[in-house]
Design a protein around this motif. Structure first.
Motif, PDB file in Angstrom:
ATOM      1  N   LEU A 176       1.319  -2.250   3.664  1.00 52.79           N
ATOM      2  CA  LEU A 176       0.186  -3.035   3.465  1.00 52.79           C
ATOM      3  C   LEU A 176      -1.303  -1.788   2.970  1.00 52.79           C
ATOM      4  O   LEU A 176      -2.513  -1.600   2.183  1.00 52.79           O
ATOM      5  N   GLY A 177      -0.957  -0.995   3.285  1.00 51.73           N
ATOM      6  CA  GLY A 177      -1.916   0.442   3.481  1.00 51.73           C
ATOM      7  C   GLY A 177      -2.014   1.459   1.742  1.00 51.73           C
ATOM      8  O   GLY A 177      -2.356   2.165   2.089  1.00 51.73           O
ATOM      9  N   HIS A 201      -5.294  -5.036   1.550  1.00 50.14           N
ATOM     10  CA  HIS A 201      -4.768  -4.937   2.801  1.00 50.14           C
ATOM     11  C   HIS A 201      -6.069  -6.004   3.847  1.00 50.14           C
ATOM     12  O   HIS A 201      -7.524  -5.998   3.291  1.00 50.14           O
ATOM     13  N   GLY A 202      -6.078  -6.606   4.721  1.00 48.69           N
ATOM     14  CA  GLY A 202      -7.004  -6.962   5.626  1.00 48.69           C
ATOM     15  C   GLY A 202      -7.969  -5.883   6.103  1.00 48.69           C
ATOM     16  O   GLY A 202      -8.009  -4.456   5.885  1.00 48.69           O
ATOM     17  N   THR A 203      -8.998  -6.022   7.073  1.00 53.23           N
ATOM     18  CA  THR A 203      -9.718  -5.299   7.614  1.00 53.23           C
ATOM     19  C   THR A 203      -9.204  -3.601   9.040  1.00 53.23           C
ATOM     20  O   THR A 203      -9.692  -3.643   9.748  1.00 53.23           O
ATOM     21  N   ALA A 204      -7.846  -3.859   9.167  1.00 49.71           N
ATOM     22  CA  ALA A 204      -7.059  -4.008  10.015  1.00 49.71           C
ATOM     23  C   ALA A 204      -8.043  -3.571  11.433  1.00 49.71           C
ATOM     24  O   ALA A 204      -8.134  -2.667  11.750  1.00 49.71           O
ATOM     25  N   PRO A 205      -8.519  -4.555  12.082  1.00 47.21           N
ATOM     26  CA  PRO A 205      -8.652  -4.097  13.028  1.00 47.21           C
ATOM     27  C   PRO A 205      -8.239  -3.470  14.372  1.00 47.21           C
ATOM     28  O   PRO A 205      -9.031  -2.669  15.362  1.00 47.21           O
ATOM     29  N   ASP A 206      -7.016  -3.680  14.429  1.00 52.55           N
ATOM     30  CA  ASP A 206      -6.496  -2.946  15.214  1.00 52.55           C
ATOM     31  C   ASP A 206      -6.078  -1.557  15.432  1.00 52.55           C
ATOM     32  O   ASP A 206      -6.037  -0.479  16.625  1.00 52.55           O
ATOM     33  N   ILE A 207      -6.846  -0.962  14.407  1.00 56.08           N
ATOM     34  CA  ILE A 207      -6.549   0.573  14.271  1.00 56.08           C
ATOM     35  C   ILE A 207      -8.165   1.559  13.838  1.00 56.08           C
ATOM     36  O   ILE A 207      -8.706   2.352  13.058  1.00 56.08           O
ATOM     37  N   ILE A 266      -6.697   4.648   9.681  1.00 61.14           N
ATOM     38  CA  ILE A 266      -6.005   3.481   8.555  1.00 61.14           C
ATOM     39  C   ILE A 266      -5.889   4.283   7.086  1.00 61.14           C
ATOM     40  O   ILE A 266      -6.692   5.127   6.669  1.00 61.14           O
ATOM     41  N   ASN A 267      -5.031   4.214   6.405  1.00 62.07           N
ATOM     42  CA  ASN A 267      -4.509   4.732   4.964  1.00 62.07           C
ATOM     43  C   ASN A 267      -5.059   4.210   4.162  1.00 62.07           C
ATOM     44  O   ASN A 267      -5.203   2.834   3.715  1.00 62.07           O
ATOM     45  N   ASP A 311       1.355   5.444   9.236  1.00 61.72           N
ATOM     46  CA  ASP A 311       2.234   3.922   8.697  1.00 61.72           C
ATOM     47  C   ASP A 311       3.088   4.317   7.517  1.00 61.72           C
ATOM     48  O   ASP A 311       3.908   4.003   7.405  1.00 61.72           O
TER      49      ASP A 311
END
Ligand code: ATP
Length: 353
Positions: A261-262, A280-286, A292-293, A334
């Motif tokens: 997704l990155g 992609h979404g907001t990647a809350p886990d990172i 974030i890529n 990633d």
């Protein structure tokens, strides 16, 4: 020539970590673009109690394009305005493998196709409710052969496919196939065997439009068959067009084929406006990790530069991103590296100068 005006929305969770260095990088390119960051999202809620103040809407209306960071809520009203308010009906999501992308495929070389997702209709109208509300319509299920009232409590969602909505997005697909001048092919896909009336209309409009483009081949697949083909024979694809929900799902799958997704960029185009954001979404886990890529964001920025008339700058940006992947020394986790988001952007900037 006066400067182009671009509204920037940094987005939520990890999105600003990709957006802020990406915008700084664009600024370093010294193009005649003015970037504006109106008060929007959570900051606007905190300050004046609404996530989408009138000033932000006015800034969008006065701009040539918006560069949008993914949102998980606070910026949703702005996103809905960019989509439905500005009628950006075609969500264009490129799937082009470049050397260095960590694709799970054994031979990803040469994958280069574009998914065009209809962006406004289908199941995304937000027309949902209680099944019992439909009782007055006396509907009978074509397949279950029983009246809707006999199904017991439940919910419904309306899927709407219009002639105008289908025609404009499918026409854009034909035009893009012509402009790309690669396989000169449009693949149209949806579930027209099961949803004979609604998806059937999408197919029918595509077949009718094909007469206007005798130089472009039209091929059609039912969406499940298409998914198998996208995974097993992605090299055969050129421009693919489909209704909203299928496009949402298939384009994340296409991102997976490239390497994740990155890498998934997107641009949403209407007749007189466009906005650009990673798919992609907001990647809350990172969040907060600076990993974030930013590739999806930067490739989306490249699409925006092209839209604004800076084709050469767009090509230069794409070339600099490709060089980072070719050399492989500033990749984010990633993609198998240990560089940070800001490291990646710094190296792209170095290659640009
Ligand atoms: P949404 O509903 O908005 O799509 P989500 O949380 O379901 O949000 P994503 O935010 O796209 O989906 O994240 C899915 C996974 O992919 C997460 O593990 C996230 O960290 C990862 N991911 C998404 N984008 C990137 C990126 N640019 N760089 C690295 N990892 C990413």
């Amino acid at each position: 020539m006066s400067n182009k005006q671009v509204v920037v929305v940094d987005g939520d969770d990890s999105a600003p970590e990709a957006m802020i260095p990406s915008v700084a990088l664009l600024e370093s390119m010294d193009l005649p673009i003015d970037f504006h960051r109106p008060l929007i999202g959570q900051a606007a809620i905190d300050e004046i109690g609404t996530g989408f103040p009138a000033e932000a809407k006015a800034a969008i209306d006065a701009s040539d394009a918006t560069f949008f960071g993914s949102t998980s809520g606070a910026c949703t009203a702005a996103l809905f305005y960019l989509r439905w308010g500005r009628e950006t009906y075609a969500n264009v999501r490129p799937c082009r493998w470049i050397p260095g992308y960590q694709s799970p495929l054994a031979a990803p070389e040469g994958i280069d196709f574009v998914i065009i997702r209809e962006n406004l209709e289908d199941l995304y109208l937000g027309l949902e409710g209680e099944l019992s509300d439909l009782a007055a319509l006396n509907l009978t299920s074509r397949n279950a052969r029983k009246p809707i009232t006999g199904m017991g409590p439940g919910k419904y969602a309306v899927k709407a496919i219009t002639e105008v909505g289908s025609e404009r997005v499918i026409r854009l697909a034909f035009e893009l196939a012509r402009k790309r001048d690669k396989k000169r092919k449009v693949t149209l896909t949806c579930k027209y065997n099961m949803l004979r009336v609604s998806d059937g209309l999408f197919l029918e409009v595509g077949q009718r439009l094909a007469d206007d483009y005798p130089d472009i081949e039209l091929e059609t697949y039912i969406i499940d068959d298409f998914l198998c083909r996208m995974i097993t024979k992605p090299h055969d694809l050129d421009v693919v067009v489909m209704p909203n929900l299928y496009g949402d799902i298939m384009s994340d799958g296409a991102a997976g084929l490239m390497g994740g997704l990155g890498l998934a960029a997107s641009g949403c185009y209407g007749d007189d406006y466009a906005y650009f954001e990673s798919a992609h979404g907001t990647a809350p886990d990172i969040k907060g990790m600076n990993i974030i890529n930013p590739t999806a964001t930067l490739v989306s920025a490249g699409m925006m530069l092209d839209y604004l008339g800076f084709a050469e700058a767009s090509d230069n940006l794409t070339a600099a991103i490709s060089q980072v992947y070719r050399e492989g020394n500033a990749l984010t986790p990633d993609q198998g590296g240990n560089a940070s988001t800001t490291d990646f952007c710094r190296v792209v900037e170095e290659y640009l100068s």
